[in-house]
Design a protein around this motif. Structure first.
Motif, short mmCIF file in Angstrom:
data_model
loop_
_atom_site.label_atom_id
_atom_site.label_comp_id
_atom_site.label_asym_id
_atom_site.label_seq_id
_atom_site.Cartn_x
_atom_site.Cartn_y
_atom_site.Cartn_z
N LEU A 98 0.83 -1.20 0.00
CA LEU A 98 0.00 0.00 0.00
C LEU A 98 0.86 1.25 0.00
O LEU A 98 2.03 1.23 0.38
CB LEU A 98 -0.97 0.01 1.19
CG LEU A 98 -0.41 0.10 2.61
CD1 LEU A 98 -0.09 1.54 3.02
CD2 LEU A 98 -1.40 -0.49 3.60
N VAL A 106 -4.54 5.79 3.53
CA VAL A 106 -4.20 4.84 2.48
C VAL A 106 -4.70 5.37 1.15
O VAL A 106 -5.89 5.61 0.96
CB VAL A 106 -4.81 3.45 2.78
CG1 VAL A 106 -4.52 2.49 1.63
CG2 VAL A 106 -4.26 2.90 4.09
N GLU A 109 -3.87 0.34 -2.59
CA GLU A 109 -3.29 -0.90 -2.09
C GLU A 109 -3.52 -2.01 -3.11
O GLU A 109 -4.46 -1.97 -3.90
CB GLU A 109 -3.85 -1.28 -0.72
CG GLU A 109 -5.34 -1.45 -0.64
CD GLU A 109 -5.81 -1.71 0.79
OE1 GLU A 109 -5.00 -1.63 1.74
OE2 GLU A 109 -7.02 -1.97 0.97
#
Length: 221
Positions: A98, A106, A109
C-alpha cells in the motif's frame, strides 16, 4: 557523544541510540517497523529522536520505503489464508502493498496472497514484488542440495518476480525455476529444501533491468 564502542556484544546489548560518530555517519533518517508490531512505522533521525510515526492497518510484511513525494510505500501482512507455502512462510509472508500519505491515509493498495519479503514502487506508479509458486515433483527430484528430505511436508517452492501497473493489472512476471540450473544453483547445505531460491529483495534498475537476491543459493542476479 562518546567514541563508538567497537566491542559488538557490549554495543548491541543496549537499546536506543547506542553509537554515533556524527562526522562520519551519513546524514539522513532511519525508517523501520517492529517485525512483531501491529503496523507502527517509525522515522528517526541520527540522534534516535522520533521524527514521525505512521499507524498502518496491517502488521509489517517485511519491507517498506519512503517515496520521493514523502509518501510511505508499505508491505503488510494481509489476513492469513491458512496455506503455509513453506516452513518459514508465516514469518516472511506479506500479501498487501500500500501507499499512504504523511498522515497515514491509504491512497492505494494491492493484494497478492503469494507476496513475500520485498516490493518496490515502479516509476509508472505500479509495483514490482516477490511471489512464490509450487514446483512439480519432477523438478523437485532434480534440485540438488539442502537438508535431505526436508521438502516432504510442504513440497518445494520457488520465486516469481511480478510487476503490476498502477491499476493493479499484472504486466510482467519472471519465473526463477525456468532460469535456474540443477547443477549450478544448488541449495546451501544447511537450508531446507522447501524453497529452491528464497528471494530476500528485488529492485528495479534502469533500462528495464531488475536486481534480486536469492539466499538459498547464494545468488545475486
Amino acid at each position: 557523544m562518546a567514541a563508538v564502542d567497537q566491542q559488538t556484544r557490549r554495543r548491541i546489548a543496549r537499546t536506543g541510540l547506542t553509537a554515533l560518530d556524527e562526522e562520519r555517519a551519513w546524514p539522513g533518517y532511519v525508517l523501520y517497523a517492529p517485525l512483531t508490531g501491529n503496523g507502527e512505522v517509525y522515522l528517526i533521525n541520527l540522534h534516535g529522536d522520533e521524527v514521525h510515526r505512521w499507524h498502518m492497518p496491517y502488521a509489517p510484511g517485511q519491507y517498506g520505503y519512503l517515496l520521493p513525494n514523502g509518501n510511505l510505500f508499505y508491505g503488510g501482512k494481509s489476513p492469513d489464508d491458512g496455506v503455509n507455502r513453506f516452513s518459514s512462510w508465516k514469518r516472511f509472508r506479506g500479501g498487501v502493498m500500500l501507499e499512504a500519505d504523511w498522515e497515514g491515509n491509504v491512497l492505494r493498495e494491492h493484494f497478492d496472497p503469494n507476496h513475500h519479503h520485498d516490493a518496490r514502487r515502479t516509476a509508472p506508479g505500479g509495483a514490482l514484488y516477490l511471489t512464490v509458486e509450487a514446483l512439480s515433483d519432477d523438478v523437485v527430484a532434480k534440485v540438488k542440495g539442502g537438508v535431505p528430505n526436508s521438502e516432504r511436508e510442504y513440497g518445494m517452492w520457488c520465486d516469481v518476480l511480478v510487476e503490476v501497473d498502477a491499476s493493479g493489472h499484472r504486466v510482467w512476471e519472471w519465473h526463477a525455476a525456468e532460469h535456474l540450473g540443477f547443477d549450478t544453483d544448488v541449495i546451501t547445505f544447511n537450508d531446507l529444501r522447501d524453497e529452491w531460491s528464497h528471494a530476500n529483495t528485488v529492485v528495479p534498475l534502469l533500462d528495464d533491468k531488475v536486481m534480486f537476491s536469492f539466499r538459498n543459493i547464494s545468488t545475486v542476479g
